[in-house]
Write a protein that holds these residues in place. Structure first.
Motif, mmCIF file in Angstrom:
data_model
loop_
_atom_site.group_PDB
_atom_site.id
_atom_site.type_symbol
_atom_site.label_atom_id
_atom_site.label_comp_id
_atom_site.label_asym_id
_atom_site.label_seq_id
_atom_site.Cartn_x
_atom_site.Cartn_y
_atom_site.Cartn_z
ATOM 1 N N CYS A 54 0.827 -1.214 0.000
ATOM 2 C CA CYS A 54 0.000 0.000 0.000
ATOM 3 C C CYS A 54 0.858 1.260 0.000
ATOM 4 O O CYS A 54 0.588 2.213 -0.744
ATOM 5 N N VAL A 55 1.887 1.280 0.832
ATOM 6 C CA VAL A 55 2.759 2.451 0.903
ATOM 7 C C VAL A 55 3.443 2.679 -0.437
ATOM 8 O O VAL A 55 3.460 3.808 -0.957
ATOM 9 N N ILE A 56 3.980 1.630 -1.022
ATOM 10 C CA ILE A 56 4.679 1.762 -2.298
ATOM 11 C C ILE A 56 3.713 2.183 -3.402
ATOM 12 O O ILE A 56 4.043 3.028 -4.241
ATOM 13 N N ARG A 57 2.531 1.642 -3.404
ATOM 14 C CA ARG A 57 1.537 1.971 -4.435
ATOM 15 C C ARG A 57 1.161 3.448 -4.393
ATOM 16 O O ARG A 57 0.895 4.056 -5.435
ATOM 17 N N HIS A 58 1.162 4.043 -3.199
ATOM 18 C CA HIS A 58 0.713 5.427 -3.065
ATOM 19 C C HIS A 58 1.848 6.437 -2.901
ATOM 20 O O HIS A 58 1.601 7.619 -2.667
ATOM 21 N N ALA A 59 3.081 5.981 -3.051
ATOM 22 C CA ALA A 59 4.227 6.889 -3.012
ATOM 23 C C ALA A 59 4.406 7.551 -4.378
ATOM 24 O O ALA A 59 4.184 6.922 -5.411
ATOM 25 N N THR A 60 4.799 8.804 -4.361
ATOM 26 C CA THR A 60 5.103 9.489 -5.621
ATOM 27 C C THR A 60 6.449 8.994 -6.150
ATOM 28 O O THR A 60 7.212 8.348 -5.428
ATOM 29 N N ALA A 61 6.747 9.340 -7.376
ATOM 30 C CA ALA A 61 8.035 8.952 -7.966
ATOM 31 C C ALA A 61 9.198 9.522 -7.158
ATOM 32 O O ALA A 61 10.196 8.839 -6.918
ATOM 33 N N ALA A 62 9.066 10.765 -6.707
ATOM 34 C CA ALA A 62 10.128 11.382 -5.908
ATOM 35 C C ALA A 62 10.286 10.669 -4.564
ATOM 36 O O ALA A 62 11.409 10.480 -4.078
ATOM 37 N N GLU A 63 9.177 10.263 -3.967
ATOM 38 C CA GLU A 63 9.241 9.539 -2.695
ATOM 39 C C GLU A 63 9.875 8.160 -2.880
ATOM 40 O O GLU A 63 10.663 7.715 -2.040
ATOM 41 N N VAL A 64 9.539 7.500 -3.978
ATOM 42 C CA VAL A 64 10.143 6.202 -4.274
ATOM 43 C C VAL A 64 11.656 6.361 -4.415
ATOM 44 O O VAL A 64 12.432 5.574 -3.866
ATOM 45 N N GLN A 65 12.060 7.391 -5.112
ATOM 46 C CA GLN A 65 13.493 7.647 -5.293
ATOM 47 C C GLN A 65 14.169 7.896 -3.944
ATOM 48 O O GLN A 65 15.251 7.368 -3.671
ATOM 49 N N ALA A 66 13.539 8.677 -3.091
ATOM 50 C CA ALA A 66 14.107 8.964 -1.769
ATOM 51 C C ALA A 66 14.191 7.697 -0.924
ATOM 52 O O ALA A 66 15.198 7.448 -0.258
ATOM 53 N N LEU A 67 13.154 6.878 -0.950
ATOM 54 C CA LEU A 67 13.158 5.633 -0.181
ATOM 55 C C LEU A 67 14.231 4.678 -0.697
ATOM 56 O O LEU A 67 14.899 4.000 0.087
ATOM 57 N N SER A 68 14.413 4.646 -1.988
ATOM 58 C CA SER A 68 15.380 3.733 -2.601
ATOM 59 C C SER A 68 16.814 4.047 -2.199
ATOM 60 O O SER A 68 17.680 3.182 -2.281
ATOM 61 N N ARG A 69 17.061 5.243 -1.752
ATOM 62 C CA ARG A 69 18.418 5.609 -1.331
ATOM 63 C C ARG A 69 18.877 4.818 -0.112
ATOM 64 O O ARG A 69 20.064 4.731 0.154
ATOM 65 N N ASP A 70 17.927 4.275 0.640
ATOM 66 C CA ASP A 70 18.270 3.536 1.851
ATOM 67 C C ASP A 70 18.355 2.023 1.630
ATOM 68 O O ASP A 70 18.367 1.266 2.600
ATOM 69 N N VAL A 71 18.431 1.587 0.392
ATOM 70 C CA VAL A 71 18.562 0.158 0.119
ATOM 71 C C VAL A 71 19.855 -0.343 0.751
ATOM 72 O O VAL A 71 20.895 0.300 0.668
#
Length: 105
Positions: A54-71
């Protein structure tokens, strides 16, 4: 020359995807690996997976990019705050309700 059917199907499927769609999919999968451990702190495995979706589905592209930095690292306080900001949105809350997720973030 023998061609593997699976390889042919994969190539055909990828040919139908735009590079932007592929990048978005890869980014969302990477971001999910960051969100899931955060969700697992408060809920069971299956429920955490549904909440992550649900969180991933409703994240914007910019938010996805920011979250991906913590992989591959533990999510920091800013990342956790970003996840909470996405989770409290009405559309994410509706997704939680439809997925039987009990989130009390």
């Amino acid at each position: 020359m023998k061609v593997h059917f699976g390889l042919v199907v994969t190539v055909l499927l990828l040919a139908g995807c735009s590079p932007q769609d592929m990048a978005d999919t890869v980014g969302r999968r990477a971001a999910a690996t960051v969100v899931l451990p955060v969700m697992q702190r408060d809920m069971t495995g299956a429920q955490a997976q549904r909440a992550t979706d649900c969180v991933i589905r409703h994240a914007t592209a910019a938010e996805v990019q920011a979250l991906s930095r913590d992989v591959a690292v533990v999510a920091g306080t800013l990342t956790e705050a970003n996840i909470r900001a996405i989770a409290v949105r009405p559309e994410t809350q509706a997704c939680f309700a439809a997925s039987a997720v009990m989130w009390r973030g």
